[in-house]
Design an enzyme around this catalytic site. Structure first.
Site, PDB file in Angstrom:
ATOM      1  N   TYR A 121       8.909 -11.717   4.390  1.00 31.03           N
ATOM      2  CA  TYR A 121       8.818 -11.136   5.726  1.00 31.03           C
ATOM      3  C   TYR A 121       7.367 -10.832   6.074  1.00 31.03           C
ATOM      4  O   TYR A 121       6.848 -11.267   7.106  1.00 31.03           O
ATOM      5  CB  TYR A 121       9.669  -9.868   5.786  1.00 31.03           C
ATOM      6  CG  TYR A 121       9.504  -9.038   7.034  1.00 31.03           C
ATOM      7  CD1 TYR A 121       9.615  -9.610   8.307  1.00 31.03           C
ATOM      8  CD2 TYR A 121       9.260  -7.668   6.955  1.00 31.03           C
ATOM      9  CE1 TYR A 121       9.478  -8.845   9.448  1.00 31.03           C
ATOM     10  CE2 TYR A 121       9.122  -6.893   8.092  1.00 31.03           C
ATOM     11  CZ  TYR A 121       9.233  -7.480   9.336  1.00 31.03           C
ATOM     12  OH  TYR A 121       9.098  -6.708  10.472  1.00 31.03           O
TER      13      TYR A 121
ATOM     14  N   THR B  85       4.277  -6.007  12.312  1.00 34.04           N
ATOM     15  CA  THR B  85       4.839  -4.922  11.514  1.00 34.04           C
ATOM     16  C   THR B  85       3.802  -4.338  10.566  1.00 34.04           C
ATOM     17  O   THR B  85       2.984  -5.071   9.995  1.00 34.04           O
ATOM     18  CB  THR B  85       6.040  -5.426  10.690  1.00 34.04           C
ATOM     19  OG1 THR B  85       6.480  -4.400   9.785  1.00 34.04           O
ATOM     20  CG2 THR B  85       5.686  -6.662   9.874  1.00 34.04           C
TER      21      THR B  85
END
Length: 316
Positions: A142, A109
């Site tokens: 995350y 990501t």
């Protein structure tokens, strides 16, 4: 080729699995939630399960798209992120190595590239983000776990020769943004094709390209986003008057947006540059901001998915 696809019930998996099968691959879908593309229900954190899947299905390559994501921070403790995003990736890498694999594709990501300073957008110019950006300082669990998982992919290539391609994907989720609400969701998504978004279809196609090129690349990492029309020399102007910069590139944009009742961004604080993906991986996203404007001009549906009611299968 028999491919293990993790996250097969998720938003990306439901598009990627059919594309893989359409070109003749045999797909084994693994997810914690049931779905049309999922054959095995379970977690990548369950090592005995992973070993059984590899043995029972004679897996030959892995596309690891399963993970806990940024919205999950409010639902799961940090330890669960470590178990799924880090230990789960390690489990898959070790199983792939034991099986003698020569290709492993990891869905990462662009979020891990965003420090709190970058997110605050307090600087005088937009931040230009490509594969060389750093030092990296992810702002949440995350990002930390995804960056750690990237490191594992790099380590397994360096120590064991396992070909691994990491794809740092920009935004492609269909639901509303969980932090930005200044604009209607469809308007916001359209704007993001200038600097930080791609379609889920393009994201899936990028994974196919990575799978095909993994052997020749060894280890590599790519920012995956729609091609930006901007140049590094425009970063200061993007921060102070983005609408004027956009109008220079797309003179028709202000009028088309006005007809729709939409607003162009007045300030852009970051730009993801996917030029290296096109140059080295040989892949370019099909949908860009010009495609958004063509849809506005012709009255066609937007070439991206917008679904405010979307809920991740694992949360249903």
């Amino acid at each position: 080729m028999r491919i293990l696809l993790t996250g097969s019930s998720g938003w990306l998996g439901r598009f990627l699995a059919p594309m893989l099968r359409a070109r003749g691959e045999e797909v084994v879908g693994l997810d914690v939630a049931p779905g049309a593309e999922t054959d095995v229900i379970g977690s990548v954190a369950d090592r005995p399960l992973i070993d059984r899947v590899f043995a029972d299905h004679r897996i030959e390559a892995v596309i690891h798209a399963g993970a806990l994501h940024k919205p999950d921070i409010v639902r799961y403790p940090a330890q669960r992120f470590i178990e799924v995003n880090v230990t789960g990736t390690l489990n898959l890498l070790e199983a792939a190595l034991a099986a003698g694999h020569d290709r492993f594709v990891f869905t990462s990501t662009t979020s891990l590239m965003i420090s709190q300073v970058i997110r605050d957008e307090a600087g005088p110019a937009a931040v230009w983000l490509d594969e060389a950006a750093g030092p990296l300082a992810p702002r949440n669990i995350y990002g930390v776990t995804k960056l750690t998982a990237e490191g594992l992919c790099r380590l397994f290539h360096r120590q064991h020769g396992l070909s691994s391609v990491v794809l740092r994907t920009a935004r492609f989720f269909p639901e509303e943004d969980d932090t930005l609400d200044q604009l209607p969701g469809e308007n916001l998504k359209a704007n993001e094709f200038l600097n930080r978004r791609l379609t889920v279809e393009d994201c899936a196609r990028a994974h196919l390209a990575a799978l095909d090129r993994a052997r020749g690349l060894g280890f590599d990492l790519f920012v995956v986003s729609a091609p930006t029309p901007f140049d590094r020399s425009e970063t200061a102007a993007l921060k102070t008057d983005a609408a004027a910069v956009i109008a220079r590139h797309f003179p028709q944009a202000p009028g088309l947006y006005a007809q729709r009742g939409w607003a162009l961004p007045t300030s852009i604080g970051r730009v993801y540059d996917s030029a290296r993906m096109e140059r080295v991986l040989g892949f370019r996203c099909e949908t860009d901001f010009a495609a958004i404007l063509r849809a506005l001009e012709t009255g066609a549906d937007m070439p991206f998915a917008h679904d405010p009611s979307y809920i991740s299968p694992k949360e249903r």
